[in-house]
Scaffold this active site. Structure first.
Site, short mmCIF file in Angstrom:
data_model
loop_
_atom_site.label_atom_id
_atom_site.label_comp_id
_atom_site.label_asym_id
_atom_site.label_seq_id
_atom_site.Cartn_x
_atom_site.Cartn_y
_atom_site.Cartn_z
N ARG A 114 0.88 -1.25 -0.04
CA ARG A 114 0.15 0.00 -0.09
C ARG A 114 0.72 1.16 0.07
NH1 ARG A 114 -5.04 -1.69 0.84
NH2 ARG A 114 -5.50 -3.71 1.55
N TYR B 297 -0.22 -2.54 -4.73
CA TYR B 297 -1.47 -2.03 -5.12
C TYR B 297 -1.34 -0.54 -6.01
CZ TYR B 297 -3.75 -5.28 -1.94
OH TYR B 297 -4.04 -6.63 -1.40
N HIS C 18 -14.14 -10.99 -4.84
CA HIS C 18 -13.96 -12.63 -4.83
C HIS C 18 -14.71 -13.49 -3.58
CE1 HIS C 18 -9.48 -12.10 -6.46
NE2 HIS C 18 -10.48 -11.39 -7.21
N HIS D 161 -5.21 -17.96 -10.80
CA HIS D 161 -6.01 -17.20 -9.53
C HIS D 161 -7.20 -18.03 -9.33
CE1 HIS D 161 -3.48 -13.48 -9.28
NE2 HIS D 161 -2.81 -14.67 -8.64
N HIS E 252 3.42 -10.92 -5.97
CA HIS E 252 2.55 -9.95 -6.68
C HIS E 252 2.66 -8.32 -6.56
CE1 HIS E 252 -1.44 -8.46 -8.01
NE2 HIS E 252 -1.93 -9.62 -8.13
N GLU F 221 -1.94 -10.40 -15.62
CA GLU F 221 -3.09 -10.95 -15.30
C GLU F 221 -4.48 -10.30 -15.79
OE1 GLU F 221 -5.76 -11.29 -10.74
OE2 GLU F 221 -3.58 -10.53 -10.82
N ASP G 19 -15.25 -7.06 -9.40
CA ASP G 19 -14.00 -7.79 -9.00
C ASP G 19 -14.19 -7.91 -7.52
OD1 ASP G 19 -11.60 -8.57 -8.44
OD2 ASP G 19 -10.50 -6.87 -8.94
N ASP H 59 -7.33 -15.49 -14.00
CA ASP H 59 -8.14 -15.25 -12.85
C ASP H 59 -9.47 -15.56 -13.01
OD1 ASP H 59 -9.82 -13.90 -10.72
OD2 ASP H 59 -8.04 -13.23 -10.10
N HIS I 261 -12.24 -13.10 -12.45
CA HIS I 261 -11.97 -11.62 -13.24
C HIS I 261 -12.71 -12.16 -14.53
CE1 HIS I 261 -8.24 -9.97 -10.85
NE2 HIS I 261 -9.57 -10.08 -10.24
N HIS J 229 -1.04 -6.62 -12.40
CA HIS J 229 -2.37 -6.07 -13.12
C HIS J 229 -1.82 -5.21 -14.24
CE1 HIS J 229 -4.76 -7.07 -9.15
NE2 HIS J 229 -4.89 -8.06 -9.83
N GLU K 266 -7.50 -16.56 -3.90
CA GLU K 266 -7.14 -14.84 -3.10
C GLU K 266 -8.51 -15.08 -2.71
OE1 GLU K 266 -4.40 -12.57 -6.57
OE2 GLU K 266 -6.28 -13.21 -7.01
#
Length: 279
Positions: free
Chosen positions: A37, A69, A228, A213, A66, A142, A226, A176, A179, A106, A258
């Site tokens: 973050r 963000y 999950h 994913h 990964h 992804e 989006d 994913d 997604h 992403h 995830e």
């Protein structure tokens, strides 16, 4: 046997991610190599690198990193874009130092100035990062859920990026399930899965598919949502995941959940459900 795991925390020390993955019963795990973050992060110490590498070797668990963000590889804002490219480069280097084979990213959001411009910036960002990093880590692109201004929600979008890159030897793709379903690809039936994988193969090539994913979804097919959900508890459902987990394309690859952790189910529960549905 499927190779399945979850995203785990690095709280306390980066090498503790391996301990948490082992405790959860993972064959594979995903993590952030730093605070996801923020833009700033401490360098890797020799001690942490040695500990992490030793635990990976001892356990045999497959690590996947990964991207954080904040980076947006499609951003038209110069400052954000430059920081995003620098972060991608440094993250590839960190993965190389830690011995992590895959870095998932992403593709970002073009923020309203058009898909073509966003795609061109993503291509330029990836080319720059791969050229600047000496890491052998594979960068994994992804697919996205089809939310507003997103790049990469269709297989055609991803193909356009792959075709524009100077070198694709260090590039793979992450599929994913949440997604894809949110973007309009049907994964609830054998026929839907076969059709989706057929489109993927035609546009991208199944040989480029490296990581899955595995997530159920709180949104209906084509919703662009989006969010999950636990395996089998969302709109793809148990039957959908049973079909997915009996398809050799999916079962041959690392499967990373995830999924939420709440009073209905935890990480161990989702791993157990995947193994149950795959048997």
């Amino acid at each position: 046997m499927v190779k399945v795991g979850v995203h785990v925390s690095i709280a306390g020390s980066l090498d503790l991610a391996v301990d948490r993955a082992l405790d959860a019963g993972c064959d594979v795990f995903q993590m952030f190599s730093r605070n996801p973050r923020g833009w700033n992060y401490p360098p890797l110490s020799d001690e942490i690198v040695e500990l992490f590498r030793r635990k990976i070797k001892t356990t045999g668990i497959i690590p996947v990193d990964h991207m954080p963000y904040l980076p947006n590889l499609a951003s038209p804002k110069a400052e954000v874009y430059e920081k995003s490219v620098a972060t991608l480069t440094s993250e590839l280097d960190r993965c190389g130092t830690l011995g992590i084979p895959y870095l998932v990213t992403h593709l970002g959001h073009h923020l309203g100035d058009g898909m073509a411009g966003g795609r061109e910036r993503v291509i330029r960002a990836i080319d720059s990062a791969l050229a600047a990093s000496g890491s052998r880590t594979m960068l994994i692109l992804e697919n996205t859920a089809g939310e507003k201004n997103s790049v990469g929600s269709s297989f055609e979008h991803i193909r356009g990026i792959l075709e524009g890159l100077a070198d694709t030897k260090r590039i793979g793709v992450c599929f994913d399930t949440c997604h894809a379903f949110a973007a309009g690809y049907d994964l609830r039936t054998v026929e839907g899965i076969d059709d989706t994988l057929g489109q993927f193969d035609e546009q991208i090539g199944l040989k480029n598919l490296k990581v899955i994913h595995l997530n159920d979804t709180k949104g209906e097919k084509g919703s662009g949502l989006d969010r999950h959900e636990h395996i089998g508890m969302g709109f793809i459902g148990e039957e959908g995941f049973r079909h997915i987990l009996h398809n050799p394309v999916f079962t041959a690859l690392p499967l990373v959940c995830e999924t939420p952790v709440d009073d209905r189910r935890d990480d161990r529960g989702n791993i157990a459900k995947v193994r149950e549905l795959s048997s």
